[in-house]
Scaffold this motif. Structure first.
Motif, PDB file in Angstrom:
ATOM      1  N   PHE A  87       0.839  -1.205   0.000  1.00  0.00           N
ATOM      2  CA  PHE A  87       0.000   0.000   0.000  1.00  0.00           C
ATOM      3  C   PHE A  87       0.872   1.252   0.000  1.00  0.00           C
ATOM      4  O   PHE A  87       0.619   2.201  -0.766  1.00  0.00           O
ATOM      5  N   ASN A  88       1.876   1.293   0.851  1.00  0.00           N
ATOM      6  CA  ASN A  88       2.762   2.458   0.917  1.00  0.00           C
ATOM      7  C   ASN A  88       3.477   2.696  -0.414  1.00  0.00           C
ATOM      8  O   ASN A  88       3.668   3.840  -0.836  1.00  0.00           O
ATOM      9  N   TYR A  89       3.857   1.621  -1.074  1.00  0.00           N
ATOM     10  CA  TYR A  89       4.500   1.728  -2.394  1.00  0.00           C
ATOM     11  C   TYR A  89       3.536   2.356  -3.400  1.00  0.00           C
ATOM     12  O   TYR A  89       3.884   3.301  -4.112  1.00  0.00           O
ATOM     13  N   ILE A  90       2.314   1.858  -3.439  1.00  0.00           N
ATOM     14  CA  ILE A  90       1.314   2.403  -4.369  1.00  0.00           C
ATOM     15  C   ILE A  90       1.046   3.869  -4.051  1.00  0.00           C
ATOM     16  O   ILE A  90       1.017   4.711  -4.949  1.00  0.00           O
ATOM     17  N   PHE A  91       0.878   4.179  -2.760  1.00  0.00           N
ATOM     18  CA  PHE A  91       0.614   5.555  -2.346  1.00  0.00           C
ATOM     19  C   PHE A  91       1.767   6.472  -2.742  1.00  0.00           C
ATOM     20  O   PHE A  91       1.555   7.603  -3.180  1.00  0.00           O
ATOM     21  N   SER A  92       3.008   5.981  -2.628  1.00  0.00           N
ATOM     22  CA  SER A  92       4.158   6.808  -3.002  1.00  0.00           C
ATOM     23  C   SER A  92       4.157   7.108  -4.497  1.00  0.00           C
ATOM     24  O   SER A  92       4.685   8.127  -4.934  1.00  0.00           O
ATOM     25  N   LEU A  93       3.552   6.236  -5.286  1.00  0.00           N
ATOM     26  CA  LEU A  93       3.499   6.452  -6.730  1.00  0.00           C
ATOM     27  C   LEU A  93       2.354   7.365  -7.143  1.00  0.00           C
ATOM     28  O   LEU A  93       2.521   8.226  -8.003  1.00  0.00           O
ATOM     29  N   VAL A  94       1.180   7.181  -6.540  1.00  0.00           N
ATOM     30  CA  VAL A  94       0.008   7.937  -6.999  1.00  0.00           C
ATOM     31  C   VAL A  94      -0.315   9.161  -6.158  1.00  0.00           C
ATOM     32  O   VAL A  94      -1.061  10.028  -6.601  1.00  0.00           O
ATOM     33  N   LYS A  95       0.213   9.242  -4.930  1.00  0.00           N
ATOM     34  CA  LYS A  95       0.060  10.413  -4.053  1.00  0.00           C
ATOM     35  C   LYS A  95      -1.396  10.786  -3.759  1.00  0.00           C
ATOM     36  O   LYS A  95      -1.717  11.940  -3.566  1.00  0.00           O
ATOM     37  N   HIS A  96      -2.280   9.803  -3.776  1.00  0.00           N
ATOM     38  CA  HIS A  96      -3.689  10.062  -3.487  1.00  0.00           C
ATOM     39  C   HIS A  96      -4.240   8.849  -2.746  1.00  0.00           C
ATOM     40  O   HIS A  96      -4.265   7.752  -3.286  1.00  0.00           O
ATOM     41  N   LYS A  97      -4.702   9.063  -1.511  1.00  0.00           N
ATOM     42  CA  LYS A  97      -5.058   7.957  -0.624  1.00  0.00           C
ATOM     43  C   LYS A  97      -6.164   7.072  -1.200  1.00  0.00           C
ATOM     44  O   LYS A  97      -6.041   5.847  -1.222  1.00  0.00           O
ATOM     45  N   GLU A  98      -7.268   7.679  -1.653  1.00  0.00           N
ATOM     46  CA  GLU A  98      -8.389   6.881  -2.152  1.00  0.00           C
ATOM     47  C   GLU A  98      -7.998   6.087  -3.397  1.00  0.00           C
ATOM     48  O   GLU A  98      -8.371   4.928  -3.546  1.00  0.00           O
ATOM     49  N   LEU A  99      -7.246   6.718  -4.277  1.00  0.00           N
ATOM     50  CA  LEU A  99      -6.780   6.021  -5.472  1.00  0.00           C
ATOM     51  C   LEU A  99      -5.848   4.876  -5.089  1.00  0.00           C
ATOM     52  O   LEU A  99      -5.938   3.769  -5.634  1.00  0.00           O
ATOM     53  N   ALA A 100      -4.970   5.120  -4.132  1.00  0.00           N
ATOM     54  CA  ALA A 100      -4.055   4.075  -3.665  1.00  0.00           C
ATOM     55  C   ALA A 100      -4.842   2.903  -3.081  1.00  0.00           C
ATOM     56  O   ALA A 100      -4.489   1.740  -3.312  1.00  0.00           O
ATOM     57  N   GLU A 101      -5.902   3.199  -2.337  1.00  0.00           N
ATOM     58  CA  GLU A 101      -6.734   2.122  -1.777  1.00  0.00           C
ATOM     59  C   GLU A 101      -7.387   1.303  -2.879  1.00  0.00           C
ATOM     60  O   GLU A 101      -7.421   0.072  -2.811  1.00  0.00           O
ATOM     61  N   ASP A 102      -7.911   1.981  -3.907  1.00  0.00           N
ATOM     62  CA  ASP A 102      -8.528   1.267  -5.035  1.00  0.00           C
ATOM     63  C   ASP A 102      -7.515   0.382  -5.756  1.00  0.00           C
ATOM     64  O   ASP A 102      -7.783  -0.784  -6.058  1.00  0.00           O
ATOM     65  N   LEU A 103      -6.346   0.945  -6.028  1.00  0.00           N
ATOM     66  CA  LEU A 103      -5.315   0.179  -6.726  1.00  0.00           C
ATOM     67  C   LEU A 103      -4.817  -0.980  -5.863  1.00  0.00           C
ATOM     68  O   LEU A 103      -4.539  -2.068  -6.375  1.00  0.00           O
ATOM     69  N   TYR A 104      -4.742  -0.761  -4.562  1.00  0.00           N
ATOM     70  CA  TYR A 104      -4.317  -1.826  -3.638  1.00  0.00           C
ATOM     71  C   TYR A 104      -5.305  -2.992  -3.692  1.00  0.00           C
ATOM     72  O   TYR A 104      -4.906  -4.157  -3.715  1.00  0.00           O
ATOM     73  N   GLN A 105      -6.593  -2.677  -3.738  1.00  0.00           N
ATOM     74  CA  GLN A 105      -7.595  -3.735  -3.857  1.00  0.00           C
ATOM     75  C   GLN A 105      -7.434  -4.492  -5.175  1.00  0.00           C
ATOM     76  O   GLN A 105      -7.557  -5.716  -5.213  1.00  0.00           O
ATOM     77  N   GLU A 106      -7.166  -3.770  -6.256  1.00  0.00           N
ATOM     78  CA  GLU A 106      -6.948  -4.424  -7.546  1.00  0.00           C
ATOM     79  C   GLU A 106      -5.731  -5.337  -7.497  1.00  0.00           C
ATOM     80  O   GLU A 106      -5.736  -6.423  -8.076  1.00  0.00           O
ATOM     81  N   VAL A 107      -4.688  -4.894  -6.803  1.00  0.00           N
ATOM     82  CA  VAL A 107      -3.488  -5.719  -6.643  1.00  0.00           C
ATOM     83  C   VAL A 107      -3.842  -6.992  -5.888  1.00  0.00           C
ATOM     84  O   VAL A 107      -3.437  -8.096  -6.282  1.00  0.00           O
TER      85      VAL A 107
END
Length: 172
Positions: free
Chosen positions: A21-41
């Motif tokens: 999650f932290n890796y995704i957040f560091s790339l997209v810089k947006h919490k909700e988007l990072a959460e969505d992408l984390y679920q997809e992962v």
């Protein structure tokens, strides 16, 4: 067998989930988007979990999936932006009133300044950028015209833009 697979996947998520999650957040810089992408992962990883042959490389595998999901998102996002830039605005320009004379003069002045700035580039970069932006040639046409591989044209375009960026910021 299936219950054991679910248990081991849950254990992996507990162990590596926060880092992913932290890796995704560091790339997209947006919490909700990072959460969505984390679920997809998680969904992708769970779907392909049975294909893992080397459990020692599971963390790298998860990071690869996360990076790919972010890249997919950016590609999709860029296509949507491109659509709005090319399609929607071209339709709206039909309805718009013609620009004011001052705007036309300013646009012409800016275009001339940009062309002058491009002409100051080293010849190796100037040719590709000038042909692409001012003569509307495609990368393939520039490649054929200069008898160089398309990858070389792309490299020269990229490096030429890097040279231009600081010079053009003064025009903005």
């Amino acid at each position: 067998m299936r219950d054991r697979m679910i248990d081991s996947f849950e254990e992996i998520v507990r162990e590596h989930g926060k880092a992913i999650f932290n890796y995704i957040f560091s790339l997209v810089k947006h919490k909700e988007l990072a959460e969505d992408l984390y679920q997809e992962v998680q969904i992708s990883a769970y779907s392909a979990f049975h294909t893992i042959k080397e459990p020692a490389k599971i963390k790298n595998w998860l990071f690869t999936i996360a990076g790919n999901k972010c890249r997919d998102y950016w590609r999709k996002e860029n296509k949507a932006k491109q659509f709005w830039k090319e399609e929607v605005y071209s339709y709206s320009s039909i309805v718009e009133a013609s620009p004011l004379p001052e705007e036309e003069v300013l646009d012409k002045y800016t275009a001339e300044k940009m062309e002058e700035t491009v002409m100051l580039l080293p010849e190796i970069y100037k040719s590709a950028i000038f042909l692409y932006y001012f003569k509307d040639l495609t990368l393939i046409e520039i490649s054929k015209r200069n008898n160089i591989p398309i990858s070389t044209v792309k490299t020269r375009m990229k490096r030429g833009k890097e040279h231009l960026r600081p010079k053009l910021q003064s025009l903005a």
